[in-house]
Each structure stands twice: as structure tokens, then as C-alpha cells.
Design an enzyme around this catalytic site. Sequence first.
Site, short mmCIF file in Angstrom:
data_model
loop_
_atom_site.label_atom_id
_atom_site.label_comp_id
_atom_site.label_asym_id
_atom_site.label_seq_id
_atom_site.Cartn_x
_atom_site.Cartn_y
_atom_site.Cartn_z
N ASN A 17 0.84 -1.21 0.00
CA ASN A 17 0.00 0.00 0.00
C ASN A 17 0.87 1.25 0.00
O ASN A 17 1.90 1.31 0.67
CB ASN A 17 -0.99 -0.01 1.17
N ILE A 18 0.44 2.23 -0.78
CA ILE A 18 1.17 3.49 -0.92
C ILE A 18 0.19 4.62 -0.64
O ILE A 18 -0.82 4.75 -1.35
CB ILE A 18 1.79 3.62 -2.33
N GLU A 68 -3.30 -4.70 -2.73
CA GLU A 68 -3.88 -5.63 -3.70
C GLU A 68 -3.95 -5.00 -5.09
O GLU A 68 -3.62 -5.63 -6.10
CB GLU A 68 -5.31 -6.03 -3.29
N CYS A 118 -10.52 -4.56 1.14
CA CYS A 118 -11.58 -3.55 1.06
C CYS A 118 -12.47 -3.81 -0.15
O CYS A 118 -12.10 -4.55 -1.08
CB CYS A 118 -11.00 -2.14 1.03
N CYS A 147 -10.98 -3.01 -3.66
CA CYS A 147 -10.03 -4.03 -4.16
C CYS A 147 -10.77 -5.27 -4.63
O CYS A 147 -10.39 -5.89 -5.63
CB CYS A 147 -9.03 -4.39 -3.07
N1 THU Z 1 -5.19 -1.36 2.84
C1 THU Z 1 -4.66 -2.22 1.93
O1 THU Z 1 -3.62 -1.96 1.32
N2 THU Z 1 -5.33 -3.39 1.72
C2 THU Z 1 -6.39 -3.82 2.44
O2 THU Z 1 -6.88 -4.92 2.22
C3 THU Z 1 -6.96 -2.95 3.49
C4 THU Z 1 -6.43 -1.57 3.54
C5 THU Z 1 -4.43 -0.12 3.14
C6 THU Z 1 -5.05 1.18 2.69
C7 THU Z 1 -4.38 2.15 3.64
O3 THU Z 1 -3.11 2.49 3.13
C8 THU Z 1 -4.17 1.34 4.91
O4 THU Z 1 -4.25 -0.02 4.53
C9 THU Z 1 -5.18 1.63 6.00
O5 THU Z 1 -6.48 1.51 5.54
#
Ligand code: THU
Length: 133
Positions: A42-43, A55, A88, A91
Site C-alpha cells: 500500500n502506498i 492488492e 476492502c 479491491c
Molecule cells: N489497505 C490495503 O492496502 N489493503 C487492504 O486490504 C486494506 C487496507 C491499506 C489502505 C491504507 O493504506 C491502509 O491499509 C489503511 O487503511
Amino acid sequence: MTEKELIKEAIEARKRTYSPYSHFGVGAAILLKDGTVIKGTNIENVSYGLSLCAERNAMFSLISQGYDYKDIVMMAVVGDTDKPISPCGACRQVLAEFLKPDTKIILANLKGDFKITNLEELLPYTFTEIENV
Ligand code: THU
């Protein structure tokens, strides 16, 4: 490659997280038929809504690098959650564009818990086609 090995790849991907706002790192790893593993993390952005999940980054990276999504064997996602992480809604919809309903999705945490699922379970009654266009 086993499910557990792919979780390890997702844990490696998670180490690359850029999440200074949530401090919640997520890693994703996608295994292809020939053994290639594509990773994503995640970025985040100071304009919070522009952040992108692990994802989607993994999937978009796979496509951008010229790999074929039809070669995807399974995907693993990991976060530091109490129970295995739950992707989420956004995704789930993006994954539904590229994964088959029964493609294995392994959800994991850092404690070694994991759950094997798929889009059939994660996103039932999926919007998959635009009609009347
Ligand atoms: N996030 C993800 O990368 N994948 C998930 O399945 C849930 C949430 C990230 C988004 C954000 O950068 C951080 O987690 C907090 O929500």
C-alpha cells in the site's frame, strides 16, 4: 509454490509499505503459472483519498509489466491484523476484473493465521459486465 510460501512473499512486499498516515502496512503477492511472483504494497498520500491498497498495486503492476492475468494461480494478502486481513470493497471489485471467481485468495496476518477464500465468497453477485452498450 505453496500457500505458505506465497504468504512469505506478501510479508516481504509489506516491508516496502509507504504508510506514514495509517501506519498500517499491507503486502500482496500474486503467483503466476511459471512461478513468477508479482508483489505490491500500500502506498499512501497526504491527500488521503489518493492512497492505493496493496492488492490493487500488485494487480496493476502485473498488468503494467506485461504479464497475463490469465496466468494467475493464486494471490496472498497480509496485514498486521488480529484475524486474517479482509480486503476492502474497492479491491474486491478490481480483483474481480482479473481473477476467476474460484481463484485462490489467501488472507493472512503476521501471527501465522490464514484463510483460503476466493471472489465467489468475497464478492458475490459481482458486477462484471456493462449491458446495453
Ligand atoms: N489497505 C490495503 O492496502 N489493503 C487492504 O486490504 C486494506 C487496507 C491499506 C489502505 C491504507 O493504506 C491502509 O491499509 C489503511 O487503511
